[in-house]
Design a protein around this motif. Structure first.
Motif, PDB file in Angstrom:
ATOM      1  N   ARG A   1       0.827  -1.203   0.000  1.00 13.88           N
ATOM      2  CA  ARG A   1       0.000   0.000   0.000  1.00 13.88           C
ATOM      3  C   ARG A   1       0.865   1.258   0.000  1.00 13.88           C
ATOM      4  NH1 ARG A   1      -4.740  -0.738   4.230  1.00 13.88           N
ATOM      5  NH2 ARG A   1      -3.387   0.732   5.235  1.00 13.88           N
ATOM      6  N   THR A   2       0.455   2.221  -0.796  1.00 16.62           N
ATOM      7  CA  THR A   2       1.133   3.521  -0.833  1.00 16.62           C
ATOM      8  C   THR A   2       0.085   4.606  -1.001  1.00 16.62           C
ATOM      9  OG1 THR A   2       1.388   3.679  -3.225  1.00 16.62           O
ATOM     10  CG2 THR A   2       3.103   2.489  -2.031  1.00 16.62           C
ATOM     11  N   ARG A   3       0.448   5.777  -0.609  1.00 15.00           N
ATOM     12  CA  ARG A   3      -0.442   6.912  -0.832  1.00 15.00           C
ATOM     13  C   ARG A   3       0.318   8.086  -1.459  1.00 15.00           C
ATOM     14  NH1 ARG A   3      -4.297   7.612   4.102  1.00 15.00           N
ATOM     15  NH2 ARG A   3      -5.460   5.882   3.261  1.00 15.00           N
ATOM     16  N   CYS A   4       1.644   8.055  -1.311  1.00 11.33           N
ATOM     17  CA  CYS A   4       2.429   9.201  -1.791  1.00 11.33           C
ATOM     18  C   CYS A   4       3.164   8.893  -3.085  1.00 11.33           C
ATOM     19  CB  CYS A   4       3.413   9.636  -0.715  1.00 11.33           C
ATOM     20  SG  CYS A   4       4.779   8.484  -0.475  1.00 11.33           S
ATOM     21  N   GLN A   5       2.914   7.733  -3.678  1.00  6.16           N
ATOM     22  CA  GLN A   5       3.551   7.338  -4.953  1.00  6.16           C
ATOM     23  C   GLN A   5       5.073   7.296  -4.837  1.00  6.16           C
ATOM     24  OE1 GLN A   5       1.206   6.225  -6.748  1.00  6.16           O
ATOM     25  NE2 GLN A   5      -0.321   7.250  -5.509  1.00  6.16           N
ATOM     26  N   GLY A   6       5.577   6.882  -3.673  1.00  8.08           N
ATOM     27  CA  GLY A   6       7.017   6.663  -3.539  1.00  8.08           C
ATOM     28  C   GLY A   6       7.839   7.881  -3.193  1.00  8.08           C
ATOM     29  N   ARG A   7       7.234   8.872  -2.570  1.00  6.33           N
ATOM     30  CA  ARG A   7       7.968  10.085  -2.231  1.00  6.33           C
ATOM     31  C   ARG A   7       8.377  10.136  -0.761  1.00  6.33           C
ATOM     32  NH1 ARG A   7       3.932  12.539  -5.813  1.00  6.33           N
ATOM     33  NH2 ARG A   7       2.712  12.789  -3.947  1.00  6.33           N
ATOM     34  N   ALA A   8       8.291   9.014  -0.068  1.00  6.56           N
ATOM     35  CA  ALA A   8       8.704   8.917   1.334  1.00  6.56           C
ATOM     36  C   ALA A   8       7.882   9.836   2.234  1.00  6.56           C
ATOM     37  CB  ALA A   8      10.197   9.184   1.503  1.00  6.56           C
ATOM     38  N   ALA A   9       6.616  10.005   1.927  1.00  8.98           N
ATOM     39  CA  ALA A   9       5.773  10.907   2.707  1.00  8.98           C
ATOM     40  C   ALA A   9       4.703  10.180   3.516  1.00  8.98           C
ATOM     41  CB  ALA A   9       5.110  11.927   1.796  1.00  8.98           C
ATOM     42  N   CYS A  10       4.160   9.091   2.984  1.00  9.24           N
ATOM     43  CA  CYS A  10       3.006   8.468   3.643  1.00  9.24           C
ATOM     44  C   CYS A  10       3.398   7.415   4.676  1.00  9.24           C
ATOM     45  CB  CYS A  10       2.083   7.838   2.604  1.00  9.24           C
ATOM     46  SG  CYS A  10       2.780   6.390   1.767  1.00  9.24           S
ATOM     47  N   LEU A  11       4.566   6.852   4.568  1.00 11.20           N
ATOM     48  CA  LEU A  11       5.079   5.808   5.478  1.00 11.20           C
ATOM     49  C   LEU A  11       4.210   4.552   5.478  1.00 11.20           C
ATOM     50  CD1 LEU A  11       6.158   7.987   8.532  1.00 11.20           C
ATOM     51  CD2 LEU A  11       7.419   7.462   6.448  1.00 11.20           C
ATOM     52  N   MET A  12       3.431   4.352   4.431  1.00  4.33           N
ATOM     53  CA  MET A  12       2.565   3.167   4.360  1.00  4.33           C
ATOM     54  C   MET A  12       3.288   1.956   3.769  1.00  4.33           C
ATOM     55  SD  MET A  12      -1.009   4.845   3.130  1.00  4.33           S
ATOM     56  CE  MET A  12      -1.939   3.333   3.348  1.00  4.33           C
ATOM     57  N   CYS A  13       4.455   2.150   3.222  1.00  6.39           N
ATOM     58  CA  CYS A  13       5.128   1.064   2.517  1.00  6.39           C
ATOM     59  C   CYS A  13       6.191   0.378   3.358  1.00  6.39           C
ATOM     60  CB  CYS A  13       5.739   1.596   1.222  1.00  6.39           C
ATOM     61  SG  CYS A  13       7.056   2.793   1.497  1.00  6.39           S
ATOM     62  N   LYS A  14       6.036   0.439   4.669  1.00  9.02           N
ATOM     63  CA  LYS A  14       7.049  -0.171   5.541  1.00  9.02           C
ATOM     64  C   LYS A  14       7.084  -1.679   5.348  1.00  9.02           C
ATOM     65  CE  LYS A  14       6.342   3.189   9.178  1.00  9.02           C
ATOM     66  NZ  LYS A  14       5.692   3.372  10.482  1.00  9.02           N
TER      67      LYS A  14
ATOM     68  N   ARG B   1      12.172  -0.893   6.700  1.00  9.60           N
ATOM     69  CA  ARG B   1      12.586   0.018   5.641  1.00  9.60           C
ATOM     70  C   ARG B   1      11.344   0.492   4.903  1.00  9.60           C
ATOM     71  NH1 ARG B   1      17.914  -0.578   3.744  1.00  9.60           N
ATOM     72  NH2 ARG B   1      17.389   1.289   2.564  1.00  9.60           N
ATOM     73  N   LEU B   2      11.513   1.588   4.184  1.00  8.37           N
ATOM     74  CA  LEU B   2      10.454   2.055   3.293  1.00  8.37           C
ATOM     75  C   LEU B   2      10.700   1.398   1.933  1.00  8.37           C
ATOM     76  CD1 LEU B   2      10.327   5.869   4.152  1.00  8.37           C
ATOM     77  CD2 LEU B   2       8.801   4.051   4.947  1.00  8.37           C
ATOM     78  N   ALA B   3       9.745   0.620   1.455  1.00  7.29           N
ATOM     79  CA  ALA B   3       9.922  -0.104   0.193  1.00  7.29           C
ATOM     80  C   ALA B   3      10.191   0.849  -0.965  1.00  7.29           C
ATOM     81  CB  ALA B   3       8.692  -0.957  -0.101  1.00  7.29           C
ATOM     82  N   CYS B   4       9.648   2.053  -0.886  1.00  5.78           N
ATOM     83  CA  CYS B   4       9.843   2.999  -1.989  1.00  5.78           C
ATOM     84  C   CYS B   4      11.246   3.608  -1.982  1.00  5.78           C
ATOM     85  CB  CYS B   4       8.791   4.100  -1.937  1.00  5.78           C
ATOM     86  SG  CYS B   4       8.928   5.209  -0.519  1.00  5.78           S
ATOM     87  N   GLN B   5      11.923   3.555  -0.852  1.00  9.33           N
ATOM     88  CA  GLN B   5      13.252   4.161  -0.739  1.00  9.33           C
ATOM     89  C   GLN B   5      14.376   3.133  -0.723  1.00  9.33           C
ATOM     90  OE1 GLN B   5      13.524   7.691  -0.707  1.00  9.33           O
ATOM     91  NE2 GLN B   5      11.408   7.312  -1.302  1.00  9.33           N
TER      92      GLN B   5
HETATM   93  S1  FES Z   1       5.159   5.010  -0.742  1.00  7.27           S
HETATM   94 FE1  FES Z   1       4.788   6.558   0.683  1.00  7.27          FE
HETATM   95  S2  FES Z   1       6.452   6.396   2.015  1.00  7.27           S
HETATM   96 FE2  FES Z   1       6.826   4.866   0.592  1.00  7.27          FE
END
Ligand code: FES
Length: 115
Positions: free
Chosen positions: A33-46, A74-78
């Motif tokens: 799950r993501t909400r910020c499209q990988g910008r390290a803002a939502c923290l949903m991709c832990k 970790r954040l999957a997007c980062q």
């Molecule tokens: S997708 Fe939002 S913090 Fe990783």
């Protein structure tokens, strides 16, 4: 190339150096799950990552995760696959609560059918 195993679905994918764990999960059709499209803002991709083939967290990721990083989160997007890594990585994706309940019920039914 690095092989990534996504748990609990036990799905494997081969990832390139520099590729994010989130992109690899999408290739493996593992929903994160993501909400910020990988910008390290939502923290949903832990996710929890085991293995040596992953680059260390960036300063931004460390700031976002705080002490959770020390527990292997970790954040999957980062999180990016290491450039010269040939090691396998295991990524544990926290399960949606409803999905976890359904999986548990199915396991219980399998156990009951054995008796
Ligand atoms: S997708 Fe939002 S913090 Fe990783």
């Amino acid at each position: 190339m690095t092989r990534i195993r996504f748990m609990p679905d036990d799905k494997w994918v081969t990832a390139r150096g520099g590729q994010s764990v989130l992109d690899a999960a999408r290739l493996a059709r593992v929903p994160i799950r993501t909400r910020c499209q990988g910008r390290a803002a939502c923290l949903m991709c832990k996710v929890h990552i085991e293995g040596e083939g992953i680059e260390p967290p960036s300063k931004q990721e460390r700031l976002k995760l705080g002490v959770q990083e020390k527990n292997g989160l970790r954040l999957a997007c980062q999180a990016r696959v290491g450039r010269d890594s040939g090691a396998d990585i295991t990524v544990s994706v926290p399960e949606d609560r409803l999905k976890a309940i359904i999986r548990q019920k199915l396991l219980e039914q399998e156990d009951d059918s054995l008796w």
